[in-house]
Design a protein around this motif. Structure first.
Motif, PDB file in Angstrom:
ATOM      1  N   CYS A  25     -22.938  75.696  74.290  1.00  9.26           N
ATOM      2  CA  CYS A  25     -22.121  74.440  74.540  1.00  9.26           C
ATOM      3  C   CYS A  25     -22.472  74.245  76.222  1.00  9.26           C
ATOM      4  N   GLY A  26     -22.704  75.214  76.967  1.00 16.20           N
ATOM      5  CA  GLY A  26     -22.500  75.164  78.249  1.00 16.20           C
ATOM      6  C   GLY A  26     -21.338  74.745  78.670  1.00 16.20           C
ATOM      7  N   VAL A  27     -21.066  73.483  79.510  1.00 13.50           N
ATOM      8  CA  VAL A  27     -19.932  73.226  80.042  1.00 13.50           C
ATOM      9  C   VAL A  27     -19.228  72.183  79.062  1.00 13.50           C
ATOM     10  N   GLY A  28     -19.984  72.012  77.861  1.00  9.70           N
ATOM     11  CA  GLY A  28     -19.173  71.151  76.760  1.00  9.70           C
ATOM     12  C   GLY A  28     -19.810  69.635  77.172  1.00  9.70           C
ATOM     13  N   ARG A  29     -20.924  69.389  77.702  1.00  5.90           N
ATOM     14  CA  ARG A  29     -21.500  68.065  77.777  1.00  5.90           C
ATOM     15  C   ARG A  29     -21.336  67.241  76.382  1.00  5.90           C
ATOM     16  N   LEU A  30     -21.882  67.877  75.329  1.00  3.50           N
ATOM     17  CA  LEU A  30     -22.134  67.027  74.198  1.00  3.50           C
ATOM     18  C   LEU A  30     -20.841  66.905  73.508  1.00  3.50           C
ATOM     19  N   ALA A  31     -19.831  68.065  73.391  1.00  2.00           N
ATOM     20  CA  ALA A  31     -18.798  68.239  72.848  1.00  2.00           C
ATOM     21  C   ALA A  31     -17.854  66.976  73.418  1.00  2.00           C
ATOM     22  N   LYS A  32     -17.902  66.985  74.792  1.00  2.00           N
ATOM     23  CA  LYS A  32     -16.996  66.007  75.133  1.00  2.00           C
ATOM     24  C   LYS A  32     -17.386  64.594  74.801  1.00  2.00           C
ATOM     25  N   ALA A  33     -18.695  64.139  74.867  1.00  2.00           N
ATOM     26  CA  ALA A  33     -19.161  62.831  74.619  1.00  2.00           C
ATOM     27  C   ALA A  33     -18.818  62.627  73.137  1.00  2.00           C
ATOM     28  N   TRP A  34     -19.075  63.554  72.335  1.00  2.00           N
ATOM     29  CA  TRP A  34     -18.801  63.277  70.756  1.00  2.00           C
ATOM     30  C   TRP A  34     -17.138  63.132  70.561  1.00  2.00           C
ATOM     31  N   LEU A  35     -16.455  64.057  71.205  1.00  2.00           N
ATOM     32  CA  LEU A  35     -14.906  63.902  71.014  1.00  2.00           C
ATOM     33  C   LEU A  35     -14.368  62.571  71.441  1.00  2.00           C
ATOM     34  N   ASP A  36     -15.007  62.074  72.746  1.00  4.13           N
ATOM     35  CA  ASP A  36     -14.587  60.888  73.203  1.00  4.13           C
ATOM     36  C   ASP A  36     -14.730  59.620  72.275  1.00  4.13           C
ATOM     37  N   TRP A  79     -31.148  72.254  73.920  1.00  9.68           N
ATOM     38  CA  TRP A  79     -31.890  72.853  74.753  1.00  9.68           C
ATOM     39  C   TRP A  79     -31.618  74.263  74.642  1.00  9.68           C
ATOM     40  N   ILE A  80     -31.441  75.090  73.529  1.00 10.84           N
ATOM     41  CA  ILE A  80     -30.699  76.253  73.210  1.00 10.84           C
ATOM     42  C   ILE A  80     -31.778  77.116  72.860  1.00 10.84           C
ATOM     43  N   ILE A  81     -32.115  76.851  71.623  1.00  8.09           N
ATOM     44  CA  ILE A  81     -33.313  77.746  70.867  1.00  8.09           C
ATOM     45  C   ILE A  81     -34.553  78.280  71.580  1.00  8.09           C
ATOM     46  N   GLN A  82     -34.888  77.289  72.276  1.00  9.72           N
ATOM     47  CA  GLN A  82     -36.027  77.821  73.254  1.00  9.72           C
ATOM     48  C   GLN A  82     -35.982  79.003  74.188  1.00  9.72           C
ATOM     49  N   HIS A  83     -34.566  79.165  74.530  1.00 13.56           N
ATOM     50  CA  HIS A  83     -34.232  80.118  75.495  1.00 13.56           C
ATOM     51  C   HIS A  83     -33.504  81.517  74.701  1.00 13.56           C
ATOM     52  N   VAL A  84     -33.201  81.844  73.447  1.00  8.81           N
ATOM     53  CA  VAL A  84     -32.414  82.763  72.981  1.00  8.81           C
ATOM     54  C   VAL A  84     -33.403  83.721  72.640  1.00  8.81           C
ATOM     55  N   PHE A  85     -32.786  84.978  72.947  1.00  4.89           N
ATOM     56  CA  PHE A  85     -33.566  86.162  72.921  1.00  4.89           C
ATOM     57  C   PHE A  85     -34.170  86.399  71.484  1.00  4.89           C
ATOM     58  N   ASN A  94     -35.340  70.397  71.243  1.00  5.21           N
ATOM     59  CA  ASN A  94     -35.647  71.858  71.932  1.00  5.21           C
ATOM     60  C   ASN A  94     -37.154  71.524  72.264  1.00  5.21           C
ATOM     61  N   ASN A  95     -37.576  72.384  73.270  1.00  2.00           N
ATOM     62  CA  ASN A  95     -38.921  72.435  73.760  1.00  2.00           C
ATOM     63  C   ASN A  95     -39.763  72.636  72.790  1.00  2.00           C
ATOM     64  N   ASN A  96     -40.951  71.891  72.596  1.00  2.00           N
ATOM     65  CA  ASN A  96     -42.007  72.392  71.714  1.00  2.00           C
ATOM     66  C   ASN A  96     -42.318  73.854  71.779  1.00  2.00           C
ATOM     67  N   ARG A  97     -42.533  74.411  73.112  1.00  2.00           N
ATOM     68  CA  ARG A  97     -42.595  75.878  73.304  1.00  2.00           C
ATOM     69  C   ARG A  97     -41.438  76.533  73.682  1.00  2.00           C
ATOM     70  N   ARG A  98     -41.445  77.916  73.589  1.00  2.00           N
ATOM     71  CA  ARG A  98     -40.344  78.611  73.693  1.00  2.00           C
ATOM     72  C   ARG A  98     -40.205  78.912  75.501  1.00  2.00           C
ATOM     73  N   ALA A  99     -39.105  79.161  76.347  1.00  2.00           N
ATOM     74  CA  ALA A  99     -39.018  79.082  77.561  1.00  2.00           C
ATOM     75  C   ALA A  99     -37.905  80.531  77.516  1.00  2.00           C
ATOM     76  N   VAL A 100     -38.479  81.652  77.430  1.00  2.00           N
ATOM     77  CA  VAL A 100     -37.428  82.731  77.372  1.00  2.00           C
ATOM     78  C   VAL A 100     -37.202  83.174  78.781  1.00  2.00           C
ATOM     79  N   PHE A 136     -43.242  82.323  69.337  1.00  2.00           N
ATOM     80  CA  PHE A 136     -42.384  81.871  68.189  1.00  2.00           C
ATOM     81  C   PHE A 136     -42.201  80.660  68.098  1.00  2.00           C
ATOM     82  N   ASP A 137     -42.440  79.689  66.897  1.00  2.00           N
ATOM     83  CA  ASP A 137     -42.544  78.281  66.431  1.00  2.00           C
ATOM     84  C   ASP A 137     -41.252  77.972  65.780  1.00  2.00           C
ATOM     85  N   VAL A 138     -40.180  77.395  66.835  1.00  2.00           N
ATOM     86  CA  VAL A 138     -39.134  76.984  66.457  1.00  2.00           C
ATOM     87  C   VAL A 138     -39.001  75.984  65.226  1.00  2.00           C
ATOM     88  N   ALA A 139     -39.861  74.980  65.395  1.00  2.00           N
ATOM     89  CA  ALA A 139     -39.896  74.031  64.602  1.00  2.00           C
ATOM     90  C   ALA A 139     -40.034  74.343  63.167  1.00  2.00           C
TER      91      ALA A 139
END
Length: 214
Positions: free
Chosen positions: A60-71, A125-131, A154-160, A171-174
């Motif tokens: 969620c980070g700082v809740g950017r999308l949570a805030k937008a949806w809850l509004d 923008w999360i699954i591209q970064h996870v371990f 997500n990015n088309n390519r991983r960025a770990v 790793f192919d996320v899609a």
């Protein structure tokens, strides 16, 4: 060998968090991305998730999308999960909704083990970064009620993140998402909500957890 490192996600204040959540990309700065991308994604979430839904904001980070949806959804509720303690601490103040809470991954896993399930989930923008992308996709699947939707940007390519910088481990996320979920929609961020560079290098998918066999 590069070693996974989440140091980049440990921030000192909201402005640092915003710059990591939406990095400047080829002349498009964080503020511009925040202003153009967020409302477009909010509209996709409004269309994808129930009006009274309980939604997981995964990474969620700082809740950017949570805030937008809850509004936009005064009867909705959101649980945010993030690896960064600093971002979890910043999120309630940024979101400013009593229908939002943020927790650490370990606590989230305990909630899942106790049976907590969600009507929908977003991972932007999360699954591209996870371990462990395969493990996190499985966790997202487990978090959803049967028939629940998952929206992924997500990015088309991983960025770990590693001690040697950002690494693409191949790793192919899609493909992994398509193997685990029913694909309802798959496309790109529109250029007018991002940029030509961002649009051409990313995907947005809406997935559904299949109903349990009778």
């Amino acid at each position: 060998m590069a070693i996974y490192s989440d140091a980049v996600f440990h921030v000192n204040n909201l402005e640092e968090a915003r710059r990591i959540i939406l990095t400047p990309e080829r002349g498009l700065d964080t503020d511009s991305r925040w202003a153009s991308e967020t409302p477009w994604l909010r509209d996709q979430m409004v269309a994808a998730f129930p009006e009274h839904g309980f939604v997981l904001d995964f990474g969620c980070g700082v809740g950017r999308l949570a805030k937008a949806w809850l509004d936009a959804r005064p009867a909705g509720r959101v649980l945010g999960v993030d690896l960064s303690r600093e971002m979890r601490q910043l999120a309630p103040g940024y979101v400013e909704h009593d229908r939002f809470a943020a927790c650490a991954p370990g606590f989230f896993q305990a909630l899942l083990a106790d049976g907590l399930r969600f009507d929908g989930a977003v991972a932007c923008w999360i699954i591209q970064h996870v371990f462990d992308p395969a493990g996190e996709i499985e966790r997202l699947h487990a978090a959803l009620k049967p028939g629940g939707r998952l929206m992924v940007v997500n990015n088309n390519r991983r960025a770990v993140p590693t001690d040697r910088g950002w690494v693409d481990d191949g790793f192919d996320v899609a493909a992994a998402l398509a193997a685990r979920f029913e694909v309802e929609a798959l496309g790109r961020l529109p250029v007018d909500a991002s940029s030509e560079h961002i649009s051409s290098n990313t995907f947005i998918g809406v997935y559904r957890r299949r109903a349990e066999p009778a």
